[in-house]
Design a protein around this motif. Structure first.
Motif, PDB file in Angstrom:
ATOM      1  N   ASN A 103       0.844  -1.196   0.000  1.00  0.00           N
ATOM      2  CA  ASN A 103       0.000   0.000   0.000  1.00  0.00           C
ATOM      3  C   ASN A 103       0.876   1.242   0.000  1.00  0.00           C
ATOM      4  O   ASN A 103       1.770   1.383  -0.798  1.00  0.00           O
ATOM      5  N   SER A 104       0.613   2.147   0.938  1.00  0.00           N
ATOM      6  CA  SER A 104       1.438   3.353   0.963  1.00  0.00           C
ATOM      7  C   SER A 104       2.108   3.480   2.321  1.00  0.00           C
ATOM      8  O   SER A 104       2.451   4.557   2.764  1.00  0.00           O
ATOM      9  N   GLU A 105       2.238   2.335   2.996  1.00  0.00           N
ATOM     10  CA  GLU A 105       2.876   2.374   4.311  1.00  0.00           C
ATOM     11  C   GLU A 105       4.161   1.571   4.256  1.00  0.00           C
ATOM     12  O   GLU A 105       4.163   0.406   3.912  1.00  0.00           O
ATOM     13  N   GLY A 106       5.219   2.209   4.587  1.00  0.00           N
ATOM     14  CA  GLY A 106       6.497   1.523   4.597  1.00  0.00           C
ATOM     15  C   GLY A 106       7.587   2.540   4.854  1.00  0.00           C
ATOM     16  O   GLY A 106       7.357   3.744   4.826  1.00  0.00           O
ATOM     17  N   LEU A 107       8.772   2.023   5.120  1.00  0.00           N
ATOM     18  CA  LEU A 107       9.905   2.890   5.441  1.00  0.00           C
ATOM     19  C   LEU A 107      11.129   2.383   4.709  1.00  0.00           C
ATOM     20  O   LEU A 107      11.204   1.223   4.328  1.00  0.00           O
ATOM     21  N   ALA A 108      12.081   3.266   4.555  1.00  0.00           N
ATOM     22  CA  ALA A 108      13.383   2.850   4.026  1.00  0.00           C
ATOM     23  C   ALA A 108      14.441   3.334   5.011  1.00  0.00           C
ATOM     24  O   ALA A 108      14.443   4.504   5.408  1.00  0.00           O
ATOM     25  N   ILE A 109      15.299   2.418   5.425  1.00  0.00           N
ATOM     26  CA  ILE A 109      16.439   2.794   6.266  1.00  0.00           C
ATOM     27  C   ILE A 109      17.581   3.137   5.331  1.00  0.00           C
ATOM     28  O   ILE A 109      17.901   2.358   4.431  1.00  0.00           O
ATOM     29  N   GLN A 110      18.173   4.305   5.524  1.00  0.00           N
ATOM     30  CA  GLN A 110      19.368   4.649   4.757  1.00  0.00           C
ATOM     31  C   GLN A 110      20.582   4.474   5.657  1.00  0.00           C
ATOM     32  O   GLN A 110      20.607   4.921   6.790  1.00  0.00           O
ATOM     33  N   SER A 111      21.591   3.776   5.130  1.00  0.00           N
ATOM     34  CA  SER A 111      22.808   3.523   5.889  1.00  0.00           C
ATOM     35  C   SER A 111      23.982   3.564   4.910  1.00  0.00           C
ATOM     36  O   SER A 111      23.838   4.018   3.776  1.00  0.00           O
ATOM     37  N   THR A 112      25.135   3.113   5.351  1.00  0.00           N
ATOM     38  CA  THR A 112      26.290   2.981   4.455  1.00  0.00           C
ATOM     39  C   THR A 112      26.981   1.659   4.767  1.00  0.00           C
ATOM     40  O   THR A 112      26.736   1.050   5.811  1.00  0.00           O
ATOM     41  N   ILE A 113      27.859   1.245   3.872  1.00  0.00           N
ATOM     42  CA  ILE A 113      28.632   0.013   4.101  1.00  0.00           C
ATOM     43  C   ILE A 113      29.413   0.132   5.420  1.00  0.00           C
ATOM     44  O   ILE A 113      29.419  -0.783   6.243  1.00  0.00           O
ATOM     45  N   GLY A 114      30.068   1.287   5.621  1.00  0.00           N
ATOM     46  CA  GLY A 114      30.853   1.493   6.841  1.00  0.00           C
ATOM     47  C   GLY A 114      30.002   1.410   8.094  1.00  0.00           C
ATOM     48  O   GLY A 114      30.396   0.831   9.108  1.00  0.00           O
ATOM     49  N   ARG A 115      28.807   1.972   8.027  1.00  0.00           N
ATOM     50  CA  ARG A 115      27.900   1.921   9.177  1.00  0.00           C
ATOM     51  C   ARG A 115      27.443   0.490   9.472  1.00  0.00           C
ATOM     52  O   ARG A 115      27.348   0.086  10.626  1.00  0.00           O
ATOM     53  N   LEU A 116      27.146  -0.256   8.408  1.00  0.00           N
ATOM     54  CA  LEU A 116      26.752  -1.654   8.617  1.00  0.00           C
ATOM     55  C   LEU A 116      27.855  -2.403   9.361  1.00  0.00           C
ATOM     56  O   LEU A 116      27.596  -3.159  10.296  1.00  0.00           O
ATOM     57  N   GLN A 117      29.089  -2.185   8.920  1.00  0.00           N
ATOM     58  CA  GLN A 117      30.220  -2.886   9.541  1.00  0.00           C
ATOM     59  C   GLN A 117      30.343  -2.524  11.021  1.00  0.00           C
ATOM     60  O   GLN A 117      30.564  -3.379  11.869  1.00  0.00           O
ATOM     61  N   LYS A 118      30.173  -1.233  11.312  1.00  0.00           N
ATOM     62  CA  LYS A 118      30.313  -0.799  12.711  1.00  0.00           C
ATOM     63  C   LYS A 118      29.123  -1.210  13.570  1.00  0.00           C
ATOM     64  O   LYS A 118      29.234  -1.344  14.777  1.00  0.00           O
ATOM     65  N   ALA A 119      27.952  -1.363  12.929  1.00  0.00           N
ATOM     66  CA  ALA A 119      26.722  -1.646  13.687  1.00  0.00           C
ATOM     67  C   ALA A 119      26.661  -3.079  14.205  1.00  0.00           C
ATOM     68  O   ALA A 119      25.950  -3.369  15.161  1.00  0.00           O
ATOM     69  N   LEU A 120      27.432  -3.980  13.571  1.00  0.00           N
ATOM     70  CA  LEU A 120      27.370  -5.384  13.986  1.00  0.00           C
ATOM     71  C   LEU A 120      28.187  -5.580  15.250  1.00  0.00           C
ATOM     72  O   LEU A 120      29.379  -5.318  15.279  1.00  0.00           O
ATOM     73  N   ASN A 121      27.527  -6.040  16.296  1.00  0.00           N
ATOM     74  CA  ASN A 121      28.247  -6.329  17.536  1.00  0.00           C
ATOM     75  C   ASN A 121      28.912  -7.692  17.410  1.00  0.00           C
ATOM     76  O   ASN A 121      28.374  -8.591  16.770  1.00  0.00           O
ATOM     77  N   PRO A 122      30.087  -7.851  18.027  1.00  0.00           N
ATOM     78  CA  PRO A 122      30.762  -9.158  17.918  1.00  0.00           C
ATOM     79  C   PRO A 122      29.876 -10.294  18.426  1.00  0.00           C
ATOM     80  O   PRO A 122      29.258 -10.185  19.477  1.00  0.00           O
ATOM     81  N   GLU A 123      29.787 -11.339  17.638  1.00  0.00           N
ATOM     82  CA  GLU A 123      29.037 -12.538  18.035  1.00  0.00           C
ATOM     83  C   GLU A 123      30.065 -13.612  18.375  1.00  0.00           C
ATOM     84  O   GLU A 123      30.956 -13.884  17.594  1.00  0.00           O
ATOM     85  N   ASN A 124      29.915 -14.203  19.540  1.00  0.00           N
ATOM     86  CA  ASN A 124      30.917 -15.186  19.968  1.00  0.00           C
ATOM     87  C   ASN A 124      30.669 -16.566  19.388  1.00  0.00           C
ATOM     88  O   ASN A 124      31.590 -17.337  19.196  1.00  0.00           O
ATOM     89  N   ASN A 125      29.393 -16.872  19.129  1.00  0.00           N
ATOM     90  CA  ASN A 125      29.098 -18.278  18.817  1.00  0.00           C
ATOM     91  C   ASN A 125      28.758 -18.541  17.360  1.00  0.00           C
ATOM     92  O   ASN A 125      28.350 -19.621  17.011  1.00  0.00           O
ATOM     93  N   PHE A 126      28.883 -17.532  16.499  1.00  0.00           N
ATOM     94  CA  PHE A 126      28.755 -17.827  15.063  1.00  0.00           C
ATOM     95  C   PHE A 126      29.487 -16.778  14.235  1.00  0.00           C
ATOM     96  O   PHE A 126      29.810 -15.703  14.720  1.00  0.00           O
ATOM     97  N   LYS A 127      29.723 -17.135  12.982  1.00  0.00           N
ATOM     98  CA  LYS A 127      30.491 -16.250  12.094  1.00  0.00           C
ATOM     99  C   LYS A 127      29.555 -15.328  11.327  1.00  0.00           C
ATOM    100  O   LYS A 127      28.441 -15.701  10.999  1.00  0.00           O
ATOM    101  N   GLN A 128      30.078 -14.134  11.047  1.00  0.00           N
ATOM    102  CA  GLN A 128      29.285 -13.167  10.305  1.00  0.00           C
ATOM    103  C   GLN A 128      30.119 -12.495   9.229  1.00  0.00           C
ATOM    104  O   GLN A 128      31.284 -12.176   9.462  1.00  0.00           O
ATOM    105  N   TYR A 129      29.526 -12.293   8.073  1.00  0.00           N
ATOM    106  CA  TYR A 129      30.219 -11.669   6.948  1.00  0.00           C
ATOM    107  C   TYR A 129      29.321 -10.609   6.331  1.00  0.00           C
ATOM    108  O   TYR A 129      28.102 -10.676   6.474  1.00  0.00           O
ATOM    109  N   ILE A 130      29.937  -9.664   5.629  1.00  0.00           N
ATOM    110  CA  ILE A 130      29.157  -8.762   4.768  1.00  0.00           C
ATOM    111  C   ILE A 130      29.732  -8.919   3.368  1.00  0.00           C
ATOM    112  O   ILE A 130      30.944  -8.841   3.179  1.00  0.00           O
ATOM    113  N   GLY A 131      28.848  -9.164   2.393  1.00  0.00           N
ATOM    114  CA  GLY A 131      29.342  -9.373   1.031  1.00  0.00           C
ATOM    115  C   GLY A 131      28.389  -8.842  -0.011  1.00  0.00           C
ATOM    116  O   GLY A 131      27.184  -8.741   0.219  1.00  0.00           O
ATOM    117  N   GLU A 132      28.967  -8.506  -1.159  1.00  0.00           N
ATOM    118  CA  GLU A 132      28.169  -8.004  -2.278  1.00  0.00           C
ATOM    119  C   GLU A 132      27.793  -9.179  -3.175  1.00  0.00           C
ATOM    120  O   GLU A 132      28.626 -10.030  -3.477  1.00  0.00           O
TER     121      GLU A 132
END
Length: 233
Positions: A103-132
């Motif tokens: 419909n006409s309800e929704g949002l868009a979050i604007q961020s950057t690659i650098g922000r995504l990298q900084k926003a992820l808190n370290p996870e001890n029990n699994f691996k995390q990657y960012i990829g294109e």
């Protein structure tokens, strides 16, 4: 914490702008839980998601003659990987509003690659990657499979408009069971640079979003989408 992996590529500029289009309930869930929901990789609508191109599959079938569990291991791995999709674009996208919001309800979050990298808190029990994601012809092109992540970083050429960047979580080495997906800890103030509200939304809706964000104690910028919804002739 996201890991570097030689085969996983990203745009070099950390200021590359990325977007996530979502509905209000998912957005509220993100703000209230301070966790980002990631979908299990085999629950995506695209049935090719996490599968092989034909040339790769032919080669894997040869390997599987001596090792019958080989293909099954890949199938099981899809149940252990969760994905959060983001869209690279300098500007908001009319097509993305149409595809990802109702419909006409929704949002868009604007961020950057650098922000995504900084926003992820370290996870001890699994691996995390960012990829294109790379877009290829599944009938002709070969996907290298020397790495368990490869099926999740390739899509068919017809999806090229998505220009997708993915946060990928792999829980293979942990006792976590993914049902629909996984919620990961994120720093919301890093993750969200700005919020855009649907171009066709009413004023009350914009005010509601502003009020909710304020009451939850966040202060990122909120803009009404500047995409013109009237047809100009």
């Amino acid at each position: 914490m996201y890991h570097n992996n030689l085969n996983i590529t990203l745009p070099e500029d950390p200021d590359t702008v990325v977007w996530k289009y979502l509905d209000l309930s998912k957005f509220l869930d993100l703000l209230l839980s301070k966790k980002l929901f990631m979908s299990r990789s085999d629950k995506f609508e695209d049935q090719y998601e996490g599968t092989f191109s034909e040339p790769t599959y032919e080669e894997i079938k040869k390997l599987a003659i001596d090792n019958p569990g080989f293909i099954n291991n890949y199938k099981i791995h899809r149940e252990k990987v969760a994905i959060s999709s983001w869209h690279i674009n300098e500007y908001e996208s009319f097509a993305m509003w149409q595809i990802f919001t109702q419909n006409s309800e929704g949002l868009a979050i604007q961020s950057t690659i650098g922000r995504l990298q900084k926003a992820l808190n370290p996870e001890n029990n699994f691996k995390q990657y960012i990829g294109e994601v790379k877009y290829i012809d599944y009938k002709k092109e070969y996907i290298p499979f020397d790495d368990f992540f490869f099926p999740f970083l390739f899509k068919r050429k017809s999806f090229q408009y998505e220009r997708e960047v993915r946060i990928i979580s792999d829980v293979t080495d942990s006792k976590i069971t993914l049902n629909d997906g996984l919620k990961i800890n994120v720093d919301i103030s890093q993750l969200i640079e700005k919020i855009y509200i649907h171009p066709k939304s009413e004023n009350w809706y914009k005010n509601l979003v502003i009020q909710l964000v304020k009451e939850l104690g966040f202060d990122f910028k909120i803009e009404k989408s500047d995409l013109e919804s009237d047809i100009l002739i």
